[in-house]
Design a protein around this motif. Structure first.
Motif, PDB file in Angstrom:
ATOM      1  N   GLU A   1      82.141  84.087  40.620  1.00 43.57           N
ATOM      2  CA  GLU A   1      81.999  82.937  39.744  1.00 43.57           C
ATOM      3  C   GLU A   1      81.661  83.668  38.480  1.00 43.57           C
ATOM      4  O   GLU A   1      81.110  84.525  38.184  1.00 43.57           O
ATOM      5  CB  GLU A   1      80.885  81.725  40.186  1.00 43.57           C
ATOM      6  CG  GLU A   1      79.641  81.944  40.064  1.00 43.57           C
ATOM      7  CD  GLU A   1      78.664  80.983  40.487  1.00 43.57           C
ATOM      8  OE1 GLU A   1      79.194  79.915  40.083  1.00 43.57           O
ATOM      9  OE2 GLU A   1      77.492  81.464  40.940  1.00 43.57           O
TER      10      GLU A   1
ATOM     11  N   GLU B   1      75.883  91.202  40.286  1.00 45.54           N
ATOM     12  CA  GLU B   1      75.590  90.211  39.060  1.00 45.54           C
ATOM     13  C   GLU B   1      75.729  91.299  37.868  1.00 45.54           C
ATOM     14  O   GLU B   1      75.093  92.236  37.858  1.00 45.54           O
ATOM     15  CB  GLU B   1      74.428  89.505  39.179  1.00 45.54           C
ATOM     16  CG  GLU B   1      74.240  88.314  40.245  1.00 45.54           C
ATOM     17  CD  GLU B   1      72.716  87.905  40.542  1.00 45.54           C
ATOM     18  OE1 GLU B   1      71.814  88.339  40.047  1.00 45.54           O
ATOM     19  OE2 GLU B   1      72.801  86.721  40.845  1.00 45.54           O
TER      20      GLU B   1
ATOM     21  N   GLU C   1      78.901  85.865  32.260  1.00 43.94           N
ATOM     22  CA  GLU C   1      78.165  86.292  33.241  1.00 43.94           C
ATOM     23  C   GLU C   1      78.593  86.081  34.701  1.00 43.94           C
ATOM     24  O   GLU C   1      79.219  84.949  34.668  1.00 43.94           O
ATOM     25  CB  GLU C   1      76.928  85.295  32.985  1.00 43.94           C
ATOM     26  CG  GLU C   1      75.675  85.686  34.055  1.00 43.94           C
ATOM     27  CD  GLU C   1      74.538  84.771  33.561  1.00 43.94           C
ATOM     28  OE1 GLU C   1      73.277  85.246  34.077  1.00 43.94           O
ATOM     29  OE2 GLU C   1      74.651  83.647  33.280  1.00 43.94           O
ATOM     30  N   TRP C   2      78.555  87.236  35.391  1.00 37.13           N
ATOM     31  CA  TRP C   2      79.441  87.426  36.525  1.00 37.13           C
ATOM     32  C   TRP C   2      78.455  87.199  37.780  1.00 37.13           C
ATOM     33  O   TRP C   2      77.385  88.048  37.686  1.00 37.13           O
ATOM     34  CB  TRP C   2      80.263  88.553  36.796  1.00 37.13           C
ATOM     35  CG  TRP C   2      81.458  88.118  35.716  1.00 37.13           C
ATOM     36  CD1 TRP C   2      81.713  88.542  34.395  1.00 37.13           C
ATOM     37  CD2 TRP C   2      82.822  87.893  36.081  1.00 37.13           C
ATOM     38  NE1 TRP C   2      82.800  88.389  33.997  1.00 37.13           N
ATOM     39  CE2 TRP C   2      83.560  87.943  34.941  1.00 37.13           C
ATOM     40  CE3 TRP C   2      83.488  87.450  37.290  1.00 37.13           C
ATOM     41  CZ2 TRP C   2      85.207  87.617  35.040  1.00 37.13           C
ATOM     42  CZ3 TRP C   2      84.739  87.258  37.320  1.00 37.13           C
ATOM     43  CH2 TRP C   2      85.631  87.232  36.321  1.00 37.13           C
ATOM     44  N   SER C   3      78.990  86.744  38.915  1.00 36.04           N
ATOM     45  CA  SER C   3      78.381  87.022  40.264  1.00 36.04           C
ATOM     46  C   SER C   3      79.395  87.209  41.275  1.00 36.04           C
ATOM     47  O   SER C   3      80.567  86.431  41.112  1.00 36.04           O
ATOM     48  CB  SER C   3      77.446  85.833  40.553  1.00 36.04           C
ATOM     49  OG  SER C   3      77.024  86.103  41.964  1.00 36.04           O
TER      50      SER C   3
ATOM     51  N   SER D   1      79.364  81.918  35.526  1.00 35.23           N
ATOM     52  CA  SER D   1      78.332  80.931  35.283  1.00 35.23           C
ATOM     53  C   SER D   1      78.118  80.957  33.857  1.00 35.23           C
ATOM     54  O   SER D   1      77.506  79.693  33.575  1.00 35.23           O
ATOM     55  CB  SER D   1      76.946  81.588  36.144  1.00 35.23           C
ATOM     56  OG  SER D   1      76.431  82.757  35.617  1.00 35.23           O
TER      57      SER D   1
END
Length: 123
Positions: free
Chosen positions: A70, A100, A84-86, A72
């Protein structure tokens, strides 16, 4: 830079992120990254599309199962975008991790020419 130019960079970034979220990592790289792209991360700086394409192939090859990802948060400015990634991934060795990171992309002519990743190297 005009509002329209910022919007276009934001739209390009969104399209790139959507391809990655849909598992089209290599296709996204081929479409959105420039020949002279520089990719920087805590482990080092890598220059050129061929060098970085090989690194992307190695990453994709290391993944046994992709459980999801995702974005975010994201933003766009003058030829720069932030996201911003996860990502939830099981690697070929059986290790499952949540990665992350923040990606900062600099754009020129509709292509990413510089991308810097910020992430915790302790894990």
């Amino acid at each position: 830079m005009t509002q329209n130019q910022t919007q276009n960079v934001a739209e390009l970034d969104h399209a790139l992120n959507q391809m990655i979220l849909n598992g089209q990592i290599l296709e996204a790289f081929d479409r959105y990254y420039g020949e002279d792209v520089v990719m920087a991360e805590p482990a080092g700086i890598h220059t050129g599309k061929d060098v970085n394409r090989k690194r992307e192939e190695e990453f994709v090859g290391s993944v046994a199962q992709f459980h999801g990802a995702e974005v975010s948060a994201h933003a766009a400015g003058e030829d720069v975008t932030f996201s911003e990634w996860s990502m939830d991934i099981t690697f070929q060795d059986g290790t499952r991790k949540t990665l992350e990171q923040v990606a900062v992309r600099r754009w020129r002519g509709g292509l990413v020419v510089h991308e810097r990743f910020y992430y915790d190297t302790a894990g």
